[in-house]
Scaffold this active site. Structure first.
Site, PDB file in Angstrom:
ATOM      1  N   ASP A 148       0.755  -1.332   0.119  1.00  0.00           N
ATOM      2  CA  ASP A 148      -0.059  -0.040  -0.106  1.00  0.00           C
ATOM      3  C   ASP A 148       0.831   1.263   0.177  1.00  0.00           C
ATOM      4  O   ASP A 148       1.787   1.095   0.722  1.00  0.00           O
ATOM      5  CB  ASP A 148      -0.952   0.079   1.243  1.00  0.00           C
ATOM      6  CG  ASP A 148      -1.566   1.326   1.509  1.00  0.00           C
ATOM      7  OD1 ASP A 148      -2.027   1.874   0.452  1.00  0.00           O
ATOM      8  OD2 ASP A 148      -2.061   1.330   2.684  1.00  0.00           O
ATOM      9  N   ASN A 197      -0.777   4.674   0.070  1.00  0.00           N
ATOM     10  CA  ASN A 197      -1.146   5.859   0.510  1.00  0.00           C
ATOM     11  C   ASN A 197      -2.029   5.565   1.539  1.00  0.00           C
ATOM     12  O   ASN A 197      -2.823   6.519   2.149  1.00  0.00           O
ATOM     13  CB  ASN A 197      -2.355   6.229  -0.620  1.00  0.00           C
ATOM     14  CG  ASN A 197      -3.347   5.286  -0.938  1.00  0.00           C
ATOM     15  OD1 ASN A 197      -3.369   4.122  -0.523  1.00  0.00           O
ATOM     16  ND2 ASN A 197      -4.513   5.771  -1.640  1.00  0.00           N
ATOM     17  N   ASP A 228      -4.477   3.583   2.549  1.00  0.00           N
ATOM     18  CA  ASP A 228      -5.777   3.267   2.780  1.00  0.00           C
ATOM     19  C   ASP A 228      -5.947   1.533   2.991  1.00  0.00           C
ATOM     20  O   ASP A 228      -7.071   1.071   3.088  1.00  0.00           O
ATOM     21  CB  ASP A 228      -6.690   3.418   1.767  1.00  0.00           C
ATOM     22  CG  ASP A 228      -6.271   2.730   0.443  1.00  0.00           C
ATOM     23  OD1 ASP A 228      -5.116   1.898   0.463  1.00  0.00           O
ATOM     24  OD2 ASP A 228      -6.576   2.785  -0.706  1.00  0.00           O
ATOM     25  N   ASP A 262      -1.576  -1.104  -4.036  1.00  0.00           N
ATOM     26  CA  ASP A 262      -1.713  -0.351  -5.285  1.00  0.00           C
ATOM     27  C   ASP A 262      -0.621  -0.359  -6.028  1.00  0.00           C
ATOM     28  O   ASP A 262       0.452  -0.795  -5.865  1.00  0.00           O
ATOM     29  CB  ASP A 262      -2.263   1.155  -4.666  1.00  0.00           C
ATOM     30  CG  ASP A 262      -1.523   1.663  -3.508  1.00  0.00           C
ATOM     31  OD1 ASP A 262      -0.082   1.827  -3.799  1.00  0.00           O
ATOM     32  OD2 ASP A 262      -1.910   1.866  -2.606  1.00  0.00           O
ATOM     33  N   ASP A 288      -3.451  -9.877 -16.183  1.00  0.00           N
ATOM     34  CA  ASP A 288      -4.306 -10.930 -16.051  1.00  0.00           C
ATOM     35  C   ASP A 288      -5.504 -10.450 -17.148  1.00  0.00           C
ATOM     36  O   ASP A 288      -6.080  -9.374 -17.263  1.00  0.00           O
ATOM     37  CB  ASP A 288      -4.987 -10.814 -14.783  1.00  0.00           C
ATOM     38  CG  ASP A 288      -5.338 -12.180 -14.296  1.00  0.00           C
ATOM     39  OD1 ASP A 288      -6.002 -13.024 -14.778  1.00  0.00           O
ATOM     40  OD2 ASP A 288      -4.846 -12.323 -13.089  1.00  0.00           O
ATOM     41  N   ASP A 335      -7.421 -16.072 -17.563  1.00  0.00           N
ATOM     42  CA  ASP A 335      -8.112 -16.406 -16.478  1.00  0.00           C
ATOM     43  C   ASP A 335      -9.181 -17.472 -17.203  1.00  0.00           C
ATOM     44  O   ASP A 335      -9.795 -17.225 -18.148  1.00  0.00           O
ATOM     45  CB  ASP A 335      -8.817 -15.279 -15.955  1.00  0.00           C
ATOM     46  CG  ASP A 335      -9.512 -15.824 -14.319  1.00  0.00           C
ATOM     47  OD1 ASP A 335      -8.925 -15.960 -13.662  1.00  0.00           O
ATOM     48  OD2 ASP A 335     -10.888 -15.499 -14.657  1.00  0.00           O
ATOM     49  N   GLU A 340      -4.929 -20.194 -17.943  1.00  0.00           N
ATOM     50  CA  GLU A 340      -5.208 -20.899 -16.839  1.00  0.00           C
ATOM     51  C   GLU A 340      -6.405 -22.181 -17.299  1.00  0.00           C
ATOM     52  O   GLU A 340      -7.328 -21.517 -17.719  1.00  0.00           O
ATOM     53  CB  GLU A 340      -5.720 -20.018 -15.586  1.00  0.00           C
ATOM     54  CG  GLU A 340      -5.828 -20.595 -14.470  1.00  0.00           C
ATOM     55  CD  GLU A 340      -7.156 -20.217 -13.415  1.00  0.00           C
ATOM     56  OE1 GLU A 340      -7.175 -20.417 -12.399  1.00  0.00           O
ATOM     57  OE2 GLU A 340      -8.139 -19.324 -14.143  1.00  0.00           O
ATOM     58  N   HIS A 345      -2.542 -17.069  -6.000  1.00  0.00           N
ATOM     59  CA  HIS A 345      -3.598 -16.228  -5.102  1.00  0.00           C
ATOM     60  C   HIS A 345      -4.783 -17.140  -4.750  1.00  0.00           C
ATOM     61  O   HIS A 345      -5.928 -16.797  -4.002  1.00  0.00           O
ATOM     62  CB  HIS A 345      -4.122 -15.043  -5.831  1.00  0.00           C
ATOM     63  CG  HIS A 345      -4.703 -15.272  -7.167  1.00  0.00           C
ATOM     64  ND1 HIS A 345      -4.178 -15.785  -8.144  1.00  0.00           N
ATOM     65  CD2 HIS A 345      -6.031 -14.971  -7.417  1.00  0.00           C
ATOM     66  CE1 HIS A 345      -5.132 -16.038  -9.132  1.00  0.00           C
ATOM     67  NE2 HIS A 345      -6.355 -15.584  -8.679  1.00  0.00           N
ATOM     68  N   ASP A 346      -4.916 -18.474  -5.480  1.00  0.00           N
ATOM     69  CA  ASP A 346      -6.273 -19.541  -5.164  1.00  0.00           C
ATOM     70  C   ASP A 346      -6.051 -20.611  -4.492  1.00  0.00           C
ATOM     71  O   ASP A 346      -6.585 -21.372  -4.516  1.00  0.00           O
ATOM     72  CB  ASP A 346      -6.633 -19.800  -6.739  1.00  0.00           C
ATOM     73  CG  ASP A 346      -7.255 -18.658  -7.462  1.00  0.00           C
ATOM     74  OD1 ASP A 346      -7.735 -17.834  -6.861  1.00  0.00           O
ATOM     75  OD2 ASP A 346      -7.232 -18.797  -8.875  1.00  0.00           O
TER      76      ASP A 346
HETATM   77  C1  GLC Z   1      -9.651 -17.996 -11.619  1.00  0.00           C
HETATM   78  C2  GLC Z   1      -8.992 -16.943 -10.905  1.00  0.00           C
HETATM   79  C3  GLC Z   1      -9.638 -16.767  -9.509  1.00  0.00           C
HETATM   80  C4  GLC Z   1     -11.203 -16.363  -9.804  1.00  0.00           C
HETATM   81  C5  GLC Z   1     -11.788 -17.228 -10.962  1.00  0.00           C
HETATM   82  C6  GLC Z   1     -12.876 -16.213 -11.650  1.00  0.00           C
HETATM   83  O1  GLC Z   1      -9.785 -19.203 -11.356  1.00  0.00           O
HETATM   84  O2  GLC Z   1      -7.661 -17.271 -10.757  1.00  0.00           O
HETATM   85  O3  GLC Z   1      -9.276 -16.020  -8.527  1.00  0.00           O
HETATM   86  O4  GLC Z   1     -12.027 -16.359  -8.971  1.00  0.00           O
HETATM   87  O5  GLC Z   1     -10.903 -17.575 -12.222  1.00  0.00           O
HETATM   88  O6  GLC Z   1     -12.464 -15.294 -12.244  1.00  0.00           O
HETATM   89 CA    CA Z   2      -3.522   2.042  -1.380  1.00  0.00          CA
END
Ligand code: GLC
Ligand code: CA
Length: 613
Positions: A53, A55, A57, A61, A130, A238, A297, A369-370
């Site tokens: 971050d 700023n 909040d 970012d 992405d 994605d 993906e 991230h999943d």
């Molecule tokens: C992909 C992303 C995931 C998202 C899903 C729907 O699997 O990695 O984070 O929730 O697609 O967009």
């Molecule tokens: Ca921020």
């Protein structure tokens, strides 16, 4: 803005042929695929809201990312994949996009983005966006228009269907198919305005685009060209293997609980998927500069399909993210958790190595991230956290393919100690908990599964230092920092040459400089051994031997069938501080010599040896 001229640490010559011709510099010593720039590249994934971050909040970012670019340059990565920063209502943390050609105010502005691009390029780092085009947000103007009336010119841009024949629209069970959404509940949402349903394979705020409609495809391609023209270096696509659906929309087999059906056979790698990706390649990528990166993906993708998707001759994508190895600790579904067997992991990854040996290319990852944090899932995040984090890195980065590092993985960050149900924020976890409670499941069981498997494990802020909010923000972080940041943080690790961070740095350097790591053949050994992961890589006269002890016990190195004598081979890299004369056999007395003439492996020890000839 400057084009990328160099890749830090890369010894390969920088060529700039037309990307429509796969770059060729076929190594004379192998018959496999031509060498391409991403064979020696490493990608780093940033999940912007949790990175840095700027700023106060409490939300990461773009200016925060700019401020931390030197961390990435020090690590030596070649490419950054940015999770979505587009305008979004944030129902699924940005994977629900309401404007593909703007930056969400929460993350900054297009000017900030251009500066990020420029600053990254100045450090030899490419930026991959992405691309979320299986669905938009329900607040995207396309959908707002589409939902307004049955005669809307954009009606057919999404999947609208009437209620099941003979049933009252909106009534229980009247959905056009029995498909379950990935985030629980029906994949169809009834819309009062026109009395029809729209399809959403994810949340109800993520309506699926209808790729059958050529206008949709052209709009997506135009948007992609716009980003490439701006200077971005490619796309992570994605759930891209969901864009072609069986247009007859058949019901699926009933799933757990019996409430819904599994529609996935009707939308994973559907009938027109290859056609769409080839068209995208033609319309977006052909004739552009070299060294763009495309990675699709693809949940549920098989090795056979992946060969087709990644065969350079077919002009679809450079590589795919497959899910087999991150499903091995699932039973019937993701929340049905079971212990992982190393033998299964080796069989799976080994099959992918073999399947894409001659055609196509692998992407390599332990987490993103999943997924839960790698060291908590595949390693030991207690006593042997440092050793096992380095072991996992060693094993992955020595495979053939392009390795991906998820932010914080290079620090050995762990899963989050969730207090209770209220600590989960991710839509998938929250919806699953609610639906499980409605179905009467035991809340302790559900919580156990969430603690292990929730995507929130990956989403706590990056731990930069030991200060109260780990240097992530001066405000209140949107997601609490992991209390272990006093011990696990970038500041400490960068200062410590034996840290997980520096181990990753060395592995990246090795890929940049060693053609065997980038392009050597892969050969799995001892596939049935329950705790030893061992394989070789070979190119021409040179070979590497990778040994990894996936346990907290000391392990003698067994005979390696068909292998030459590795005693005396040079140690390339290991995850224990090197002792005097770290070559094979050197520590034999201290560590106990095994049958192969190699010292025994200590708990979670990984070693890589080299032999010439
Ligand atoms: C992909 C992303 C995931 C998202 C899903 C729907 O699997 O990695 O984070 O929730 O697609 O967009
Ligand atoms: Ca921020």
């Amino acid at each position: 803005m400057p084009a990328v001229e160099t890749t830090p640490g890369t010894s390969q010559p920088q060529t700039t042929p037309d990307s429509s011709q796969p770059e060729t510099s076929t190594s004379p010593s192998r018959t496999g695929p031509a060498r391409r720039w991403f064979h020696s590249a490493v990608v780093y994934q940033i999940y912007p809201r949790s990175f840095q971050d700027s700023n106060g909040d409490g939300i990461g970012d773009l200016r925060g990312i700019i401020a931390r670019l030197d961390h990435l340059a020090a690590l030596g990565v070649d490419v950054v994949w940015l999770s979505p920063v587009y305008a979004s209502p944030q129902d699924d943390n940005g994977y629900d996009i309401s404007d593909y050609q703007d930056i969400d105010r929460m993350f900054g502005t297009l000017d900030d983005f251009d500066e990020l691009l420029e600053q990254a390029h100045a450090r030899g780092i490419r930026i991959v966006m992405d691309l979320v085009v299986n669905h938009t947000s329900d607040e995207h103007p396309w959908f707002v228009e589409s939902r307004s009336s049955k005669d809307s010119p954009k009606r057919d841009w999404y999947w609208w269907r009437p209620a099941r024949e003979g049933m009252e629209p909106g009534a229980h069970g009247a959905e056009p198919t029995n498909w379950e959404a990935s985030f629980s509940g029906s994949a169809w949402e009834f819309d009062q305005t026109t009395g029809e349903y729209y399809l959403h394979l994810f949340s109800r705020k993520q309506p699926d685009l209808n790729w059958e409609n050529p206008e949709v495809r052209e709009a997506v391609y135009a948007m992609m060209r716009w980003w490439l023209d701006r200077g971005v270096d490619g796309f992570r696509m994605d759930v891209i293997n969901m864009i072609s659906k069986d247009t007859s929309l058949p019901d699926g087999h009933l799933t757990h609980g019996g409430l819904h059906g599994d529609g996935s056979p009707h939308y994973l790698c559907g009938p027109r998927i290859h056609e769409f990706l080839q068209e995208m390649h033609r319309e977006v990528f052909e004739g552009r500069k070299d060294r763009l990166l495309t990675v699709g993906e693809m949940p549920g993708v098989t090795v056979g399909e992946a060969r087709l998707f990644t065969d350079p001759e077919r002009r679809e994508v450079d590589m795919v993210f497959q899910f087999e190895h991150v499903g091995l600790d699932h039973g019937a579904h993701k929340w049905d958790r079971r212990p992982l067997q190393l033998v299964d992991l080796k069989a799976s990854l080994g099959r992918w190595q073999a399947g894409l040996a001659d055609t196509g290319w692998n992407s390599l990852y332990w987490n993103n991230h999943d997924q839960p944090r790698a060291v908590s899932r595949f390693g030991d995040d207690g006593r042997y956290r440092v050793e096992s984090a380095k072991l996992l890195a060693t094993v992955l980065h020595l495979h053939r393919g392009t390795p991906y590092i998820y932010q914080g993985e290079e620090l050995g960050m762990t899963n989050v100690p969730f207090a209770g149900a209220e600590s989960f924020l991710d839509i998938e976890s929250v919806n699953y908990y609610d639906s499980a409670m409605l179905r009467g499941l035991d809340s302790d069981d559900v919580l156990r599964a969430l603690r292990e498997g929730s995507r929130d494990n990956a989403r706590s802020p990056v731990q930069w230092d030991g200060s109260p909010h780990a240097g992530f923000t001066t405000g209140e972080p949107w997601f609490p920092v992991n209390p272990n940041h006093d011990e696990i943080n970038a500041e400490r690790e960068v200062a410590d040459p034996d840290s997980v961070f520096h181990h990753y740095r060395r592995l990246i350097e090795l890929r940049h400089t060693d053609p065997v790591v980038a392009d050597g053949d892969f050969h799995m050994l001892l596939p049935e051994h329950p705790t030893l992961y061992v394989f070789t890589r070979s190119l021409g006269e040179e070979s590497l031997l990778v040994l990894a002890n996936f346990s907290g016990d000391e392990l003698a190195v067994p005979d390696l069938p068909g292998q030459p004598d590795w005693a005396g081979a040079a140690l390339v890299i290991g995850n224990y501080a090197p002792g005097p004369g770290a070559g094979a056999g050197a520590d034999a007395e201290a560590a106990g010599e095994g049958a192969g003439g190699l010292p025994a492996l200590r708990p979670w020890e990984a070693r890589v040896y080299r032999r010439a000839g």
